[in-house]
Design a protein around this motif. Sequence first.
Motif, short mmCIF file in Angstrom:
data_model
loop_
_atom_site.label_atom_id
_atom_site.label_comp_id
_atom_site.label_asym_id
_atom_site.label_seq_id
_atom_site.Cartn_x
_atom_site.Cartn_y
_atom_site.Cartn_z
N GLN A 80 -49.71 61.70 33.86
CA GLN A 80 -50.81 62.02 34.78
C GLN A 80 -51.06 63.53 34.90
O GLN A 80 -52.20 63.96 35.02
CB GLN A 80 -50.48 61.45 36.16
CG GLN A 80 -51.58 61.61 37.18
CD GLN A 80 -52.54 60.45 37.16
OE1 GLN A 80 -52.16 59.32 37.43
NE2 GLN A 80 -53.79 60.70 36.83
N PHE A 81 -49.99 64.32 34.89
CA PHE A 81 -50.14 65.74 35.20
C PHE A 81 -49.70 66.65 34.06
O PHE A 81 -48.80 66.32 33.30
CB PHE A 81 -49.33 66.10 36.46
CG PHE A 81 -49.87 65.46 37.70
CD1 PHE A 81 -51.02 65.94 38.30
CD2 PHE A 81 -49.26 64.34 38.24
CE1 PHE A 81 -51.55 65.34 39.43
CE2 PHE A 81 -49.77 63.72 39.37
CZ PHE A 81 -50.92 64.22 39.97
N THR B 240 -54.93 52.92 40.12
CA THR B 240 -56.28 53.11 40.65
C THR B 240 -57.20 53.48 39.50
O THR B 240 -56.83 54.28 38.64
CB THR B 240 -56.29 54.21 41.72
OG1 THR B 240 -55.50 53.77 42.81
CG2 THR B 240 -57.69 54.48 42.23
N ASP C 39 -62.17 50.40 46.57
CA ASP C 39 -61.73 51.74 46.16
C ASP C 39 -61.00 51.72 44.82
O ASP C 39 -60.33 52.68 44.46
CB ASP C 39 -60.94 52.45 47.26
CG ASP C 39 -59.95 51.56 47.99
OD1 ASP C 39 -60.39 50.56 48.58
OD2 ASP C 39 -58.76 51.87 48.00
N ASP D 121 -56.72 58.20 46.80
CA ASP D 121 -55.44 58.89 46.91
C ASP D 121 -55.04 59.34 45.50
O ASP D 121 -55.44 58.75 44.52
CB ASP D 121 -54.37 57.93 47.45
CG ASP D 121 -53.08 58.66 47.79
OD1 ASP D 121 -53.12 59.87 48.05
OD2 ASP D 121 -52.03 58.01 47.79
N VAL E 57 -44.90 57.19 44.19
CA VAL E 57 -44.30 57.32 42.87
C VAL E 57 -42.84 56.89 42.90
O VAL E 57 -42.39 56.09 42.09
CB VAL E 57 -44.41 58.79 42.37
CG1 VAL E 57 -43.66 58.98 41.07
CG2 VAL E 57 -45.88 59.17 42.22
N ALA F 84 -59.94 59.25 42.76
CA ALA F 84 -59.48 58.12 43.55
C ALA F 84 -59.28 58.53 45.00
O ALA F 84 -59.20 59.71 45.32
CB ALA F 84 -58.16 57.59 42.98
N THR G 75 -50.89 55.59 40.74
CA THR G 75 -50.59 55.00 42.04
C THR G 75 -51.74 55.21 43.00
O THR G 75 -52.37 56.27 43.01
CB THR G 75 -49.29 55.57 42.66
OG1 THR G 75 -49.18 55.09 44.02
CG2 THR G 75 -49.27 57.08 42.68
N GLY G 76 -52.05 54.17 43.76
CA GLY G 76 -53.11 54.27 44.76
C GLY G 76 -52.57 54.50 46.14
O GLY G 76 -53.11 55.29 46.91
N GLU G 77 -51.47 53.82 46.48
CA GLU G 77 -50.97 53.93 47.85
C GLU G 77 -49.48 53.63 47.98
O GLU G 77 -48.93 53.80 49.06
CB GLU G 77 -51.76 52.97 48.77
CG GLU G 77 -51.67 51.53 48.28
CD GLU G 77 -52.45 50.56 49.15
OE1 GLU G 77 -53.10 51.00 50.10
OE2 GLU G 77 -52.39 49.36 48.86
N THR H 26 -55.51 56.58 38.03
CA THR H 26 -54.22 57.17 38.37
C THR H 26 -53.13 56.09 38.40
O THR H 26 -53.43 54.90 38.49
CB THR H 26 -54.24 57.85 39.76
OG1 THR H 26 -54.28 56.84 40.77
CG2 THR H 26 -55.43 58.78 39.90
N MET I 246 -45.72 60.07 35.88
CA MET I 246 -46.25 61.35 36.38
C MET I 246 -46.43 62.36 35.25
O MET I 246 -47.29 63.23 35.31
CB MET I 246 -45.32 61.94 37.45
CG MET I 246 -45.31 61.21 38.77
SD MET I 246 -46.82 61.47 39.73
CE MET I 246 -46.54 63.12 40.39
N PRO J 55 -51.55 60.71 43.12
CA PRO J 55 -50.09 60.85 43.17
C PRO J 55 -49.72 62.32 43.33
O PRO J 55 -50.55 63.21 43.14
CB PRO J 55 -49.64 60.33 41.80
CG PRO J 55 -50.86 59.96 41.04
CD PRO J 55 -52.07 60.37 41.80
#
Lengths: 495, 495
Positions: free
Chosen positions: A440-441, A353, A385, B196, A429, B194, A424-426, A422, A437, B198
Amino acid sequence: MSTLTANPDFEQRRRDVAAALCAVLPPHCVLSRLEDTRPYECDGLSAYRQPPMVVALPEDESQVAAVLEVCRTLNVPVVPRGAGTGLSGGAMPIAQGVVLSTAKLNRIVRVDPYARTAVVQPGVRNLAISEAAAPHGLYYAPDPSSQIACTIGGNVAENSGGVHCLKYGLTVHNVLRARVVTIEGDVIELGGEALDAPGLDLLAVFIGSEGMLGIVTEVTVKLVPKPAVARVIMASFADVVTGANAVARVIAAGIIPAGLEMMDQTSSRMVEPFVHAGYDLDAAAILLCEADGTLDEVEDEIARMAAVLRDAGASAIAVSTSEEERLRFWSGRKNAFPAAGRISPDYYCMDGTIPRKNLAQVLAGIAQMEVKYGLRCANVFHAGDGNLHPLILFDANQPDELARAEAFGADILALCVAVGGTITGEHGVGIEKIDSMCVQFKPAELAAFFAVKRAFDPLALLNPDKAIPTLHRCAEFGRMRVTNGVLPHANLPRF
Amino acid sequence: MSTLTANPDFEQRRRDVAAALCAVLPPHCVLSRLEDTRPYECDGLSAYRQPPMVVALPEDESQVAAVLEVCRTLNVPVVPRGAGTGLSGGAMPIAQGVVLSTAKLNRIVRVDPYARTAVVQPGVRNLAISEAAAPHGLYYAPDPSSQIACTIGGNVAENSGGVHCLKYGLTVHNVLRARVVTIEGDVIELGGEALDAPGLDLLAVFIGSEGMLGIVTEVTVKLVPKPAVARVIMASFADVVTGANAVARVIAAGIIPAGLEMMDQTSSRMVEPFVHAGYDLDAAAILLCEADGTLDEVEDEIARMAAVLRDAGASAIAVSTSEEERLRFWSGRKNAFPAAGRISPDYYCMDGTIPRKNLAQVLAGIAQMEVKYGLRCANVFHAGDGNLHPLILFDANQPDELARAEAFGADILALCVAVGGTITGEHGVGIEKIDSMCVQFKPAELAAFFAVKRAFDPLALLNPDKAIPTLHRCAEFGRMRVTNGVLPHANLPRF
């Protein structure tokens, strides 16, 4: 095939677990022979396969609790499974674990047209809810492309979206209440029918938790009135960047379309022979823009969107003139994944996303990667989106193609994160994006996830090693990243 | 006044904590003299008062982290505070605790009209966000009646709603991302831009957590396009039950009004002299039904709603003809609480939520309770989402009136739960409704709340004894309930 299946200790363990489960479930609800467990060896992420030790198929809530009790007592990991249509390996079995399938919990408990809710068991298919609500003029809004097959329990686990989620939201926006059996054997209710519920919002934390917090046994979903009319514009663009900018223009005009989807030429040419949607195969990009509501509203919105799209450089515009035509326009988009499977031995579906403003930039980046990796990529996406679904086409039987596809996918996700998006959108993971991840975090954020995970599942038996990487794993991954200089793919065993 | 203030040990402790805070904050940001802490002794639930030991007013995120570090090191409980407009005592101080006010974190970091977001610090007032977004034709949708004064940090803590939340949702539906300082001193980001994100949805669990999980230092909110037009219908009804049924009819017609509010005659006669809204004072109930959107949409929806309301028995219908008139119609509803304070020495505002179909039944029950307790009750409510705000009018200087008002309120909440509703719609639990949580939730559910609370705040320093009752407290409360046979009021110290 796992070498573990030939291990006598493992076979003894399998017999013990199956026997304990047979003591609490009817015999036909426990599968432990390899020919019976084999169908559960993967979900929609079929490159990774592992038959589970045992499959349990409880028929009611008390049997779910009994299965969890057995697993807790014997210290067996539990992988929950809906329809197995997930695309990130969230339902991939563990060799020494039980798969708990919700397939037999498939009852629609009630539809309440006045409260506009439906109460269903987790194994009810997404589309079956709308079918049950249809006599009341209502439907369940989230519509994943797999909605004929996927179940609401899996939708809750993955916080699934669909082509209409720009206007109607994801699963989390359309579920009011869930009954959950915890690994401790408690039945708890999360959420409620009111707009807000007192206490912490554990329903939201449960939705999208990929089976790591508990097993859902009943879900109350919101139903929405079926719009009187829906129409969709199919707009053609001579190049992808112009199409991407048109998406931005529609949003900037203050319109919230019921759906706003884009396909590139690779995608439209891929699906057209399969579904005969009537797509403009000369266009570099096709945009589908839907309006729904009363007849007046729809006519007004279609006119406004068409004006914006023309102004943004659309080379052709067609508007659906019947419900049949509308569904046909959508059928191509919704069947992009099976169509990819039809023209390519294998495909790898990504789910990044990005901020809408970076759409053109990221598409240009993906085009460069096609050259770099020597693989084709079909781009379909929830443009409204900013949720991309690049389908990387490859042939796993060709030397090196899987590795190239994975590296291509990781590069796409790295680009998504680099522009502020990000991984993943939907689609979740699962196992597929667990290393991403770490990109991302921050460690403190992953620690917060783990603390909440432990609050629900102190023994770490529910879908372990999915969705949230351990700090140890991220540390190892960090070293890998430094060495290679690119975002590597998930380093997973394959069977 | 608390007897603790005369205790030399307490005074020494106060000096120690203030000194430790002065070492990390500028001197003007630490208040420890009683005349300075007195203004913080209560929030909008003014029947309960307790000056805090010390007030800390950090000016940036690093100072927030430093305050938490001091409190963790010295084992001092921390009560976060926004504007102090909350109605359930969520910001009520603890005698031996620090109040952490976010008042000085009041910067609008940026407004991004393209992404339709605003990034703001927690002390920014709700209405100030919309004012900053107005030049771009955007606004922040949730509009609590206190929106001139209340801050986004407090809105996040309480998951605040407003008269437009039927269509636009609560705070949780309009916040995309939060930066949070944990009691461990970590800065974590929850959510993202976004649709959503993760990982576990910790943003949703944080919103409405009443300051129990961490201190928010920055919030990204969604902005929505200001509708071209909004108009409101004011419909009169000769009795309350007919009005309540009209609400049901509007919803059943598939309309989602931008606002759907009801006031009974006690309320309209209470506010009219105060705001001159032009209300029909002969009506037993007034319904305000708003439509917003393009001119065509609004004309269409107003016509459909007016037809339904007439058909449902409205005795008179007026439609706002100008923006000024629309705001005047709303002004009465939005000023109901101050108006109650004007005609009655004290009032007790309830916040129950019920299924819409039980509206008429619950209103009839409240009318009976007025007789039983010998107190008047003005009913204003978010009718569309079944969220009641009965205002019980009383005079605390009259013997027994406070006790009767509290028993009246508890009876209303018990009736809400009995018909399948909840004890709070949008004002939170705080200290006011903590015992009613025992009625609402099972022990396993409360245990799940506490497990998540411990995941964020293992030392239980953040706003302790608010929002979630201990099982011990519920056990004691359970005994009370059995003894008395009615739902008792919160049994709280008053100062």
